[in-house]
Design a protein around this motif. Structure first.
Motif, mmCIF file in Angstrom:
data_model
loop_
_atom_site.group_PDB
_atom_site.id
_atom_site.type_symbol
_atom_site.label_atom_id
_atom_site.label_comp_id
_atom_site.label_asym_id
_atom_site.label_seq_id
_atom_site.Cartn_x
_atom_site.Cartn_y
_atom_site.Cartn_z
ATOM 1 N N ASP A 126 0.859 -1.204 0.000
ATOM 2 C CA ASP A 126 0.000 0.000 0.000
ATOM 3 C C ASP A 126 0.884 1.240 0.000
ATOM 4 O OD1 ASP A 126 -1.877 1.962 0.302
ATOM 5 O OD2 ASP A 126 -2.273 1.524 2.435
ATOM 6 N N GLN A 127 0.924 1.948 -1.124
ATOM 7 C CA GLN A 127 1.708 3.186 -1.223
ATOM 8 C C GLN A 127 0.840 4.398 -1.501
ATOM 9 O OE1 GLN A 127 4.557 2.227 -4.299
ATOM 10 N NE2 GLN A 127 5.989 1.326 -2.835
ATOM 11 N N ASP A 128 -0.477 4.269 -1.463
ATOM 12 C CA ASP A 128 -1.392 5.371 -1.768
ATOM 13 C C ASP A 128 -1.724 6.168 -0.511
ATOM 14 O OD1 ASP A 128 -1.487 4.652 -4.418
ATOM 15 O OD2 ASP A 128 -3.215 3.307 -4.136
ATOM 16 N N ASN A 129 -1.615 7.505 -0.610
ATOM 17 C CA ASN A 129 -1.961 8.371 0.517
ATOM 18 C C ASN A 129 -3.476 8.501 0.655
ATOM 19 O OD1 ASN A 129 0.727 8.932 1.073
ATOM 20 N ND2 ASN A 129 0.753 10.745 -0.256
ATOM 21 N N PRO A 130 -3.930 8.738 1.854
ATOM 22 C CA PRO A 130 -5.364 8.996 2.047
ATOM 23 C C PRO A 130 -5.804 10.258 1.290
ATOM 24 C CG PRO A 130 -4.257 8.562 4.131
ATOM 25 C CD PRO A 130 -3.186 8.747 3.113
ATOM 26 N N THR A 131 -7.071 10.335 0.971
ATOM 27 C CA THR A 131 -7.656 11.486 0.262
ATOM 28 C C THR A 131 -8.455 12.332 1.250
ATOM 29 O OG1 THR A 131 -7.785 10.246 -1.799
ATOM 30 C CG2 THR A 131 -9.183 12.206 -1.605
ATOM 31 N N SER A 145 -5.487 7.359 11.740
ATOM 32 C CA SER A 145 -5.706 8.496 12.634
ATOM 33 C C SER A 145 -5.969 9.759 11.819
ATOM 34 C CB SER A 145 -4.507 8.703 13.552
ATOM 35 O OG SER A 145 -3.366 9.067 12.798
ATOM 36 N N VAL A 146 -6.692 10.699 12.444
ATOM 37 C CA VAL A 146 -7.025 11.991 11.829
ATOM 38 C C VAL A 146 -6.768 13.080 12.874
ATOM 39 C CG1 VAL A 146 -8.839 13.454 10.856
ATOM 40 C CG2 VAL A 146 -8.780 11.004 10.306
ATOM 41 N N SER A 147 -6.090 14.156 12.448
ATOM 42 C CA SER A 147 -5.864 15.311 13.316
ATOM 43 C C SER A 147 -6.410 16.555 12.619
ATOM 44 C CB SER A 147 -4.373 15.476 13.600
ATOM 45 O OG SER A 147 -4.133 16.663 14.342
ATOM 46 N N ILE A 148 -7.234 17.331 13.327
ATOM 47 C CA ILE A 148 -7.830 18.557 12.779
ATOM 48 C C ILE A 148 -7.544 19.690 13.760
ATOM 49 C CG2 ILE A 148 -9.959 19.697 12.032
ATOM 50 C CD1 ILE A 148 -11.121 16.877 11.547
ATOM 51 N N THR A 151 -4.721 16.509 8.983
ATOM 52 C CA THR A 151 -3.642 15.547 8.720
ATOM 53 C C THR A 151 -4.181 14.144 8.960
ATOM 54 O OG1 THR A 151 -1.950 17.147 9.400
ATOM 55 C CG2 THR A 151 -1.300 14.831 9.315
ATOM 56 N N VAL A 152 -3.929 13.243 8.010
ATOM 57 C CA VAL A 152 -4.462 11.869 8.072
ATOM 58 C C VAL A 152 -3.327 10.879 7.847
ATOM 59 C CG1 VAL A 152 -6.101 10.228 7.092
ATOM 60 C CG2 VAL A 152 -6.664 12.670 7.161
ATOM 61 N N GLU A 153 -3.343 9.789 8.635
ATOM 62 C CA GLU A 153 -2.387 8.691 8.438
ATOM 63 C C GLU A 153 -3.163 7.395 8.282
ATOM 64 O OE1 GLU A 153 1.541 6.626 10.562
ATOM 65 O OE2 GLU A 153 0.548 8.371 11.478
ATOM 66 N N ASP A 154 -2.746 6.573 7.298
ATOM 67 C CA ASP A 154 -3.432 5.286 7.136
ATOM 68 C C ASP A 154 -2.654 4.173 7.837
ATOM 69 O OD1 ASP A 154 -1.355 4.512 5.483
ATOM 70 O OD2 ASP A 154 -2.495 4.691 3.615
ATOM 71 N N ALA A 155 -3.182 2.942 7.767
ATOM 72 C CA ALA A 155 -2.607 1.817 8.506
ATOM 73 C C ALA A 155 -1.222 1.444 8.017
ATOM 74 C CB ALA A 155 -3.544 0.606 8.404
ATOM 75 N N SER A 156 -0.886 1.876 6.792
ATOM 76 C CA SER A 156 0.434 1.566 6.242
ATOM 77 C C SER A 156 1.437 2.683 6.488
ATOM 78 C CB SER A 156 0.320 1.311 4.732
ATOM 79 O OG SER A 156 -0.534 0.212 4.480
ATOM 80 N N VAL A 181 0.816 9.350 4.859
ATOM 81 C CA VAL A 181 0.270 10.551 5.491
ATOM 82 C C VAL A 181 -0.137 11.570 4.424
ATOM 83 C CG1 VAL A 181 0.765 12.487 7.034
ATOM 84 C CG2 VAL A 181 1.694 10.219 7.544
ATOM 85 N N SER A 182 -1.302 12.210 4.628
ATOM 86 C CA SER A 182 -1.776 13.311 3.772
ATOM 87 C C SER A 182 -2.157 14.496 4.651
ATOM 88 C CB SER A 182 -3.001 12.889 2.951
ATOM 89 O OG SER A 182 -2.671 11.929 1.990
ATOM 90 N N SER A 183 -1.976 15.693 4.091
ATOM 91 C CA SER A 183 -2.402 16.915 4.785
ATOM 92 C C SER A 183 -3.125 17.819 3.795
ATOM 93 C CB SER A 183 -1.198 17.658 5.379
ATOM 94 O OG SER A 183 -0.605 16.919 6.415
ATOM 95 N N SER A 184 -4.068 18.562 4.310
ATOM 96 C CA SER A 184 -4.786 19.558 3.508
ATOM 97 C C SER A 184 -5.201 20.692 4.433
ATOM 98 C CB SER A 184 -6.017 18.928 2.834
ATOM 99 O OG SER A 184 -6.652 19.873 1.991
ATOM 100 N N SER A 185 -5.327 21.902 3.861
ATOM 101 C CA SER A 185 -5.667 23.042 4.716
ATOM 102 C C SER A 185 -6.428 24.097 3.929
ATOM 103 C CB SER A 185 -4.400 23.667 5.307
ATOM 104 O OG SER A 185 -3.570 24.171 4.283
ATOM 105 N N VAL A 186 -7.117 24.976 4.653
ATOM 106 C CA VAL A 186 -7.730 26.174 4.079
ATOM 107 C C VAL A 186 -7.367 27.353 4.968
ATOM 108 C CG1 VAL A 186 -9.664 24.998 2.933
ATOM 109 C CG2 VAL A 186 -9.916 25.790 5.301
#
Length: 477
Positions: free
Chosen positions: A33-38, A70-73, A117-122, A125-130
């Motif tokens: 699994d090399q795909d980042n969360p959306t 995990s998800v951090s907001i 910021t989101v991290e998956d089980a593998s 990590v993805s991040s997005s902001s406004v």
């Protein structure tokens, strides 16, 4: 036998490689699994305004092709975090966050960021902001006016020192009364004070005034009048201002040093210019004036002259400065005063050194037995006449043969038969003058001391250029 042994060894090695390879594969179909969360932030939108004590709706969708861990907001300005949540052990392919975020009543104003910021089980990590912006208050269809800095000349901006907005946004424009708009005071969590008010977002011009008294109007940081008014464009969501100083705490400076010096055929009509004015103590403090200075600044903001002056008992002063070496152009004459409490007042005026502006090139050439006099005077709608001791004594005669021909605003000419020793003057004819001489053209306001042009040589066939700065008096009508 040897060949059979070699084949057996080859098969054992190959089997081992296959076993090692299969043990290194992911349990899900044997693919790493090399795909980042959306992450999709549906609300709030980029650049959204958040206001103190409000609720901000959020709509955030997260997905992963395997499993979200995990998800951090968070919401903050890089120094102060006003909201933060961590969701862990989600163990699902999707996650939604739809919650109202409470904005504190003392939120720090300005730029903030909502970051996810989101991290998956593998471990991907993805991040997005406004980007968000915090206001003390916001209403759709209105402009929030912010004053971020005020003078420390006043310690308490309440009561008689309350700051008001006075201008075109009022029902009765520019009216200082109880209907004026007071600014509210906002203090954030870091102790920073901001003054604010809301007006319709139709655009406005205004000034800030303390305590509904025009003598307490704002000035700039140098104690000078504002250049124009504070302005805000139509449809603006906010406009930010600073107040440099208050008129009633600054020395009162009146600068009378404006003027124009004409250059005729490469020579200035005057090599000196008078710097003059009046200085009075501040209205509120009445602190003694400690120093008065002037500076002459060219169009490149380079200082070309400066000095200090001494005022008399009434606050007046006058000093002549040498301008003979000045290049033609526009200069700013800066007059400033400082009082015993360190407050300053300032007023700027303009000194122009310009070429003679009148041109008779479209007129017939002057006759060989006549002298053409081209006159540059203060603009007027009145007729202008030549007078003097030529053609006999014609002082004050209103006659068409002595009426000047207009070239352009402020520019006139006349052709006269003159001889050496004669005197020529010019006057405007207006029924508001009780005597013709009250309308004389002169370079000394209120006096005829500089009204004469003295013919000192044979000038037949030549052109004389004259400049007069004033009319001796203004008519009574």
């Amino acid at each position: 036998m040897k060949n059979a042994l070699k084949s057996l060894i080859f098969l054992m090695v190959l089997g081992g490689l296959v076993f090692v390879s299969s043990c290194g594969d992911d349990d899900e179909g044997g693919v790493v699994d090399q795909d980042n969360p959306t992450i999709t932030i549906n609300a709030p939108s980029e650049g959204a305004i958040i206001s103190a004590s409000s609720q901000v709706a959020t709509s955030i969708s997260i997905s992963d092709d395997v499993e979200i861990s995990s998800v951090s907001i968070s919401v903050g300005n890089g120094t102060v975090t006003i909201f933060e949540v961590d969701e862990v052990d989600i163990a699902d392919e999707s996650f939604s966050f739809n919650q109202n975020i409470a904005i504190p009543a003392d939120v720090v104003l300005g730029a903030h960021t909502l970051e996810v910021t989101v991290e998956d089980a593998s471990g991907n990590v993805s991040s997005s902001s406004v980007n968000l912006e915090a206001y003390p208050v916001y209403t759709d269809g209105e402009t929030t006016i912010l004053v971020e800095s005020v003078p420390d000349q006043v310690s308490d901006y309440t009561g008689d020192n309350t700051i008001y907005m006075v201008g075109t946004h009022q029902e009765t424009e520019w009216t200082v009364d109880t209907g004026s708009d007071p600014l509210s005071i906002y203090t954030d969590s870091e102790g920073t004070v901001t003054f604010y008010h809301q007006i319709p977002n139709t655009g406005a011009e205004f000034k800030f005034v303390r305590g509904l008294v025009w003598e307490k109007v704002q000035k700039d940081e140098n104690g000078a009048e504002l250049v124009g008014n504070n302005t805000v464009e139509a449809d603006a969501k906010k406009a930010t201002f600073t107040i440099g100083s208050w008129r009633d705490y600054n020395p009162e400076v009146s600068n009378n040093s404006n003027g124009t010096i004409i250059s005729i055929d490469g020579s200035l009509v005057s090599d000196t210019h008078t710097v003059s004015g009046n200085i009075q103590p501040a209205i509120t403090t009445q602190a003694a004036i400690s120093s008065v200075a002037y500076a002459v600044v060219d169009e490149d903001d380079s200082e070309v002259a400066s000095g200090t002056v001494t005022i008399d008992g009434n606050g007046n002063f006058s000093e002549d400065i040498d301008v003979s070496a000045y290049a033609l152009g526009s200069y700013k004459v800066v007059l400033s005063a400082t009082d015993a409490e360190g407050n300053s007042g300032r007023e700027d005026e303009v000194l122009n050194l310009v070429e003679f502006p009148c041109d008779d090139s479209g007129e017939e050439a002057v006759a060989s037995n006549m002298t053409r006099i081209i006159v540059n005077v203060a603009a007027t709608s009145d007729d202008i006449y030549a007078t003097g001791n030529f053609d006999g004594d014609i002082w004050g005669t209103v006659d068409d043969q002595y009426k000047l021909t207009k070239l352009s605003d402020g520019c006139y000419y006349i052709d006269l038969a003159l001889t050496s020793g004669q005197i020529v003057q010019f006057f405007r004819y207006n029924e508001g003058y009780s005597d013709w001489w009250r309308g004389q053209a002169t370079n000394t306001a209120g006096s005829d001391a500089t009204a004469n042009y003295n013919v000192d040589a044979d000038s037949d066939g030549s052109t004389i250029k004259l400049y007069y700065a004033y009319w001796r008096e203004e008519p009574s009508n």
